[in-house]
Design an enzyme around this catalytic site. Structure first.
Site, PDB file in Angstrom:
ATOM      1  N   GLU B 132      -3.168   5.543  -3.787  1.00 15.90           N
ATOM      2  CA  GLU B 132      -3.291   6.816  -3.061  1.00 15.90           C
ATOM      3  C   GLU B 132      -2.235   6.857  -1.963  1.00 15.90           C
ATOM      4  O   GLU B 132      -1.662   5.817  -1.624  1.00 15.90           O
ATOM      5  CB  GLU B 132      -4.696   6.910  -2.448  1.00 15.90           C
ATOM      6  CG  GLU B 132      -5.788   6.844  -3.507  1.00 15.90           C
ATOM      7  CD  GLU B 132      -7.190   6.891  -2.916  1.00 15.90           C
ATOM      8  OE1 GLU B 132      -7.312   6.830  -1.673  1.00 15.90           O
ATOM      9  OE2 GLU B 132      -8.135   7.008  -3.703  1.00 15.90           O
ATOM     10  N   GLY B 136      -2.413   1.330  -0.942  1.00 13.02           N
ATOM     11  CA  GLY B 136      -1.648   0.684  -2.008  1.00 13.02           C
ATOM     12  C   GLY B 136      -2.265  -0.649  -2.386  1.00 13.02           C
ATOM     13  O   GLY B 136      -3.151  -0.720  -3.232  1.00 13.02           O
ATOM     14  N   ARG B 244      -0.739  -7.172 -15.627  1.00 13.59           N
ATOM     15  CA  ARG B 244       0.112  -8.264 -15.129  1.00 13.59           C
ATOM     16  C   ARG B 244       0.706  -9.046 -16.291  1.00 13.59           C
ATOM     17  O   ARG B 244       1.886  -9.409 -16.270  1.00 13.59           O
ATOM     18  CB  ARG B 244      -0.716  -9.191 -14.228  1.00 13.59           C
ATOM     19  CG  ARG B 244      -0.980  -8.617 -12.856  1.00 13.59           C
ATOM     20  CD  ARG B 244      -1.670  -9.611 -11.956  1.00 13.59           C
ATOM     21  NE  ARG B 244      -3.040  -9.860 -12.330  1.00 13.59           N
ATOM     22  CZ  ARG B 244      -4.097  -9.186 -11.848  1.00 13.59           C
ATOM     23  NH1 ARG B 244      -3.935  -8.249 -10.956  1.00 13.59           N
ATOM     24  NH2 ARG B 244      -5.314  -9.476 -12.254  1.00 13.59           N
ATOM     25  N   GLU B 365       1.765  -3.650 -10.341  1.00 15.19           N
ATOM     26  CA  GLU B 365       0.772  -4.652 -10.818  1.00 15.19           C
ATOM     27  C   GLU B 365       0.620  -5.751  -9.764  1.00 15.19           C
ATOM     28  O   GLU B 365       0.524  -6.933 -10.084  1.00 15.19           O
ATOM     29  CB  GLU B 365       1.224  -5.247 -12.161  1.00 15.19           C
ATOM     30  CG  GLU B 365       0.770  -4.506 -13.398  1.00 15.19           C
ATOM     31  CD  GLU B 365       1.133  -3.046 -13.426  1.00 15.19           C
ATOM     32  OE1 GLU B 365       0.518  -2.300 -12.654  1.00 15.19           O
ATOM     33  OE2 GLU B 365       1.983  -2.653 -14.223  1.00 15.19           O
TER      34      GLU B 365
HETATM   35  C1  LIG Z   1       7.404   2.808 -10.158  1.00 13.36           C
HETATM   36  C2  LIG Z   1       5.994   2.658  -9.734  1.00 13.36           C
HETATM   37  C3  LIG Z   1       4.962   2.864 -10.639  1.00 13.36           C
HETATM   38  C4  LIG Z   1       3.634   2.771 -10.226  1.00 13.36           C
HETATM   39  N1  LIG Z   1       2.615   3.033 -11.129  1.00 13.36           N
HETATM   40  C5  LIG Z   1       1.330   3.038 -10.695  1.00 13.36           C
HETATM   41  C6  LIG Z   1       0.251   3.405 -11.586  1.00 13.36           C
HETATM   42  O1  LIG Z   1       0.457   3.679 -12.773  1.00 13.36           O
HETATM   43  N2  LIG Z   1      -1.017   3.445 -11.090  1.00 13.36           N
HETATM   44  C7  LIG Z   1      -1.299   3.128  -9.794  1.00 13.36           C
HETATM   45  O2  LIG Z   1      -2.461   3.179  -9.413  1.00 13.36           O
HETATM   46  N3  LIG Z   1      -0.297   2.763  -8.935  1.00 13.36           N
HETATM   47  C8  LIG Z   1       0.998   2.712  -9.357  1.00 13.36           C
HETATM   48  N4  LIG Z   1       2.018   2.358  -8.490  1.00 13.36           N
HETATM   49  C9  LIG Z   1       1.688   1.987  -7.126  1.00 13.36           C
HETATM   50  C10 LIG Z   1       1.757   0.481  -6.915  1.00 13.36           C
HETATM   51  O3  LIG Z   1       0.659  -0.142  -7.533  1.00 13.36           O
HETATM   52  C11 LIG Z   1       1.798   0.260  -5.391  1.00 13.36           C
HETATM   53  O4  LIG Z   1       3.082   0.659  -4.974  1.00 13.36           O
HETATM   54  C12 LIG Z   1       1.528  -1.177  -5.022  1.00 13.36           C
HETATM   55  O5  LIG Z   1       0.178  -1.503  -5.243  1.00 13.36           O
HETATM   56  C13 LIG Z   1       1.842  -1.443  -3.549  1.00 13.36           C
HETATM   57  O6  LIG Z   1       1.276  -0.497  -2.722  1.00 13.36           O
HETATM   58  P1  LIG Z   1       2.179   0.271  -1.654  1.00 13.36           P
HETATM   59  O7  LIG Z   1       3.416   0.703  -2.328  1.00 13.36           O
HETATM   60  O8  LIG Z   1       1.339   1.285  -1.002  1.00 13.36           O
HETATM   61  O9  LIG Z   1       2.588  -0.834  -0.608  1.00 13.36           O
HETATM   62  P2  LIG Z   1       1.702  -1.408   0.590  1.00 13.36           P
HETATM   63  O10 LIG Z   1       0.400  -1.890   0.086  1.00 13.36           O
HETATM   64  O11 LIG Z   1       1.698  -0.434   1.691  1.00 13.36           O
HETATM   65  O12 LIG Z   1       2.574  -2.662   0.996  1.00 13.36           O
HETATM   66  C14 LIG Z   1       3.794  -2.564   1.733  1.00 13.36           C
HETATM   67  C15 LIG Z   1       4.331  -3.974   1.924  1.00 13.36           C
HETATM   68  O13 LIG Z   1       3.357  -4.787   2.633  1.00 13.36           O
HETATM   69  C16 LIG Z   1       3.045  -5.940   1.860  1.00 13.36           C
HETATM   70  N5  LIG Z   1       1.635  -6.277   2.025  1.00 13.36           N
HETATM   71  C17 LIG Z   1       0.539  -5.475   1.875  1.00 13.36           C
HETATM   72  N6  LIG Z   1      -0.591  -6.159   2.078  1.00 13.36           N
HETATM   73  C18 LIG Z   1      -0.210  -7.443   2.349  1.00 13.36           C
HETATM   74  C19 LIG Z   1      -0.918  -8.656   2.633  1.00 13.36           C
HETATM   75  N7  LIG Z   1      -2.261  -8.699   2.673  1.00 13.36           N
HETATM   76  N8  LIG Z   1      -0.193  -9.788   2.853  1.00 13.36           N
HETATM   77  C20 LIG Z   1       1.156  -9.751   2.810  1.00 13.36           C
HETATM   78  N9  LIG Z   1       1.879  -8.647   2.553  1.00 13.36           N
HETATM   79  C21 LIG Z   1       1.209  -7.510   2.316  1.00 13.36           C
HETATM   80  C22 LIG Z   1       3.367  -5.545   0.425  1.00 13.36           C
HETATM   81  O14 LIG Z   1       3.611  -6.685  -0.360  1.00 13.36           O
HETATM   82  C23 LIG Z   1       4.597  -4.696   0.615  1.00 13.36           C
HETATM   83  O15 LIG Z   1       5.713  -5.523   0.753  1.00 13.36           O
HETATM   84  C24 LIG Z   1       3.348   2.417  -8.896  1.00 13.36           C
HETATM   85  C25 LIG Z   1       4.386   2.187  -7.994  1.00 13.36           C
HETATM   86  C26 LIG Z   1       5.695   2.301  -8.389  1.00 13.36           C
HETATM   87  C27 LIG Z   1       6.783   2.055  -7.393  1.00 13.36           C
END
Ligand SMILES: Cc1cc2nc3c(=O)[nH]c(=O)nc-3n(C[C@H](O)[C@H](O)[C@H](O)COP(=O)(O)OP(=O)(O)OC[C@H]3O[C@@H](n4cnc5c(N)ncnc54)[C@H](O)[C@@H]3O)c2cc1C
Lengths: 80, 383
Positions: B132, B136, B244, B365
């Site tokens: 959302e 993430g 994964r 993933e």
């Molecule tokens: C091309 C693409 C396709 C996608 N397809 C799908 C899909 O089909 N369905 C779906 O549901 N989602 C999808 N996504 C979303 C994807 O799953 C999320 O981007 C991912 O889970 C990370 O969430 P975020 O981008 O909000 O990053 P955030 O969670 O905001 O993280 C930002 C940064 O902080 C780090 N971080 C977060 N929490 C921690 C922690 N506890 N410890 C250390 N570091 C942390 C992360 O590693 C990252 O570097 C897609 C994304 C992309 C880019």
């Protein structure tokens, strides 16, 4: 028979919970262990170990919340 | 006895031929037009690729029940072949399997009957919606709600970055209910669902990403997956676990594509009176790429064997495979650009596209950081 099941499930849980002691009736969700990685491993473990299939209908908190509960679930599934 | 990886050579070769014939010719167009042409999906249907990984009794690949280990390795090789040809196409098959496996694992008998054959044939394409705008990595914090109405539910909220959001027929969606996380099946034509394409992303530009806006979308009881409270820990977890594993193999394919192109270029390109492949520094890059790709493939194979045996360690092995393969493919793609020089960054260069596509692999993933955290936690279990 249920004793064997219980011992096996107890062993799996204690390995999964970083060595922390969990009593047979403790609620594992309340203790904070019910995360998704543990949950799918537990399902895989009991399905393979006891040759049963956990189905959608079995997904009730009461079936998974403690060692007692999982033991009873496995026992029921094996009898079915 | 577990068959050795080499014994699958014939299947791997057949998949490669399929991908070379039916996907590679479209790869550049997919990146440019940010769409997967219908004919590519049609060829995949004809080849039975959508059935891979699903239970045989529900239309899955014939023979998979009798020999699940080999079937899982072959399944991985399909994802490797697609990842080598076009990571965008691999993404389509991946999210289909993620959504489909959640339904066919945790659906009721009636749901399995309703969706099994249609998912396996590719008549219906599934996608997977968790992320959302505000949520993430921490999927437990999602804000999309399911409110009980009559004997069903009403879903409201926003999902974003959804692969194949522009094209999928059904979404397996995670919501929050008063009884805990709830997974539902939301067909594309549900009243109240609005879909907005996301265009112009860095890599995997054929993912056909979209944002989904749900406004009081009605979900009848037969569209609820599993029981309330189990949506994340079991239903969505099943899809993510498969995702994964699939993605790890896809990364091996992408790494292999970079390696093949680099070996070819190193043998052909001449500087200082000889092929650049004769320079020690280029050889070091090639040696590292070859070893990296090979190592990642072996870890994927090991994970596939564990999955085929339904070993509980398969979850951990798939995490490690995803970790190794996605970081590997970023190193390999960067090295491939280096071996190619300017021709590796020029317009229309497959290596340039691979470099951008590889970047996505460490985000989806589970980001690399989230995957590292999970692997370390597995290691600490029982200590
Ligand atoms: C091309 C693409 C396709 C996608 N397809 C799908 C899909 O089909 N369905 C779906 O549901 N989602 C999808 N996504 C979303 C994807 O799953 C999320 O981007 C991912 O889970 C990370 O969430 P975020 O981008 O909000 O990053 P955030 O969670 O905001 O993280 C930002 C940064 O902080 C780090 N971080 C977060 N929490 C921690 C922690 N506890 N410890 C250390 N570091 C942390 C992360 O590693 C990252 O570097 C897609 C994304 C992309 C880019």
């Amino acid at each position: 028979m249920n004793d064997c099941i219980r011992t096996s499930i107890r062993g799996f849980m204690s390995r999964s919970f970083e060595g922390r002691e969990v009593a047979d009736h403790d609620n594992i969700f309340a203790l904070g262990f019910g995360n998704s990685l543990f949950a799918i491993q537990l399902v895989a473990y009991i399905e393979r170990e006891f040759d049963i299939e956990i189905e959608s209908e079995d997904l009730e908190m009461e079936n998974f919340q403690s060692i007692d509960a999982v033991t009873a679930l496995v026992g029921r599934k094996r009898e079915a | 006895m577990t068959p050795a990886l080499e014994s699958y050579a014939e299947h791997a070769a057949a998949m490669r031929v399929f991908a070379d014939e039916h996907i590679v010719p479209f790869a550049h167009r997919i990146d440019q037009e940010q769409q997967i042409p219908r004919e590519v999906v049609e060829r995949m249907r004809e080849a039975g690729l959508f059935a891979s990984g699903f239970p045989e009794r529900l239309g899955g690949t014939p023979g998979s029940k009798a020999d699940p280990v080999s079937a899982t390795v072959r399944h991985g090789m399909i994802h490797e072949a697609l990842g080598r040809a076009s990571p965008s196409v691999q993404g389509l098959l991946n999210v289909h399997h993620m959504g489909g496996s959640a339904i066919l694992r945790w659906g009721t008998q009636a749901q399995k009957g309703e969706w099994g054959q249609r998912l396996s044939s590719g008549e219906v394409i599934a996608a997977f919606a968790i992320t959302e705008p505000e949520v993430g990595s921490d999927a437990s914090a999602i804000q999309t709600t399911a409110v009980p109405v009559g004997d069903g539910w009403e879903v409201s909220g926003t999902k974003t970055w959804i692969t194949c959001g522009q094209s999928a027929d059904i979404f397996v969606m995670l919501t929050q209910s008063e009884r805990g996380p709830l997974a539902v099946i939301l067909p594309r034509d549900t009243p109240g669902l609005r879909i907005e394409p996301i265009l112009g992303i860095l890599g995997c530009r054929g993912y056909m990403l979209a944002t989904l806006y749900m406004e009081r979308c009605a979900v009848p009881p037969e569209r609820v997956l599993g029981q309330p409270g189990f949506g994340l820990s079991h239903v969505v977890a099943e899809g993510l676990d498969n995702g994964r594993h699939n993605l790890a193999w896809g990364c091996v394919g992408l790494g292999q594509a970079c390696l093949d192109a680099s070996l070819h270029h190193a043998a052909q390109r001449e500087q200082f009176g000889g092929p650049i492949g004769e320079f020690g520094q280029i050889q070091r890059l090639l040696a590292r790429m070859m070893t990296d790709v090979h190592a990642a493939r072996l870890v994927c194979w090991s994970a596939a064997v564990a999955r085929g045996r339904r070993d509980p360690s398969a979850v951990q092995e798939s995490f490690m495979a995803k970790y190794l393969a996605s970081t590997m493919t970023n190193r390999v793609a960067a090295d491939a650009v280096q071996v190619h020089g300017a021709s590796g960054v020029g317009p229309g260069s497959p290596v340039e596209t691979a470099f951008r596509d590889a970047r996505i692999m460490e985000l989806i993933e589970g980001t690399t950081q989230i995957v590292e955290r999970a692997i370390a936690r597995f290691g600490l279990q029982g200590r």
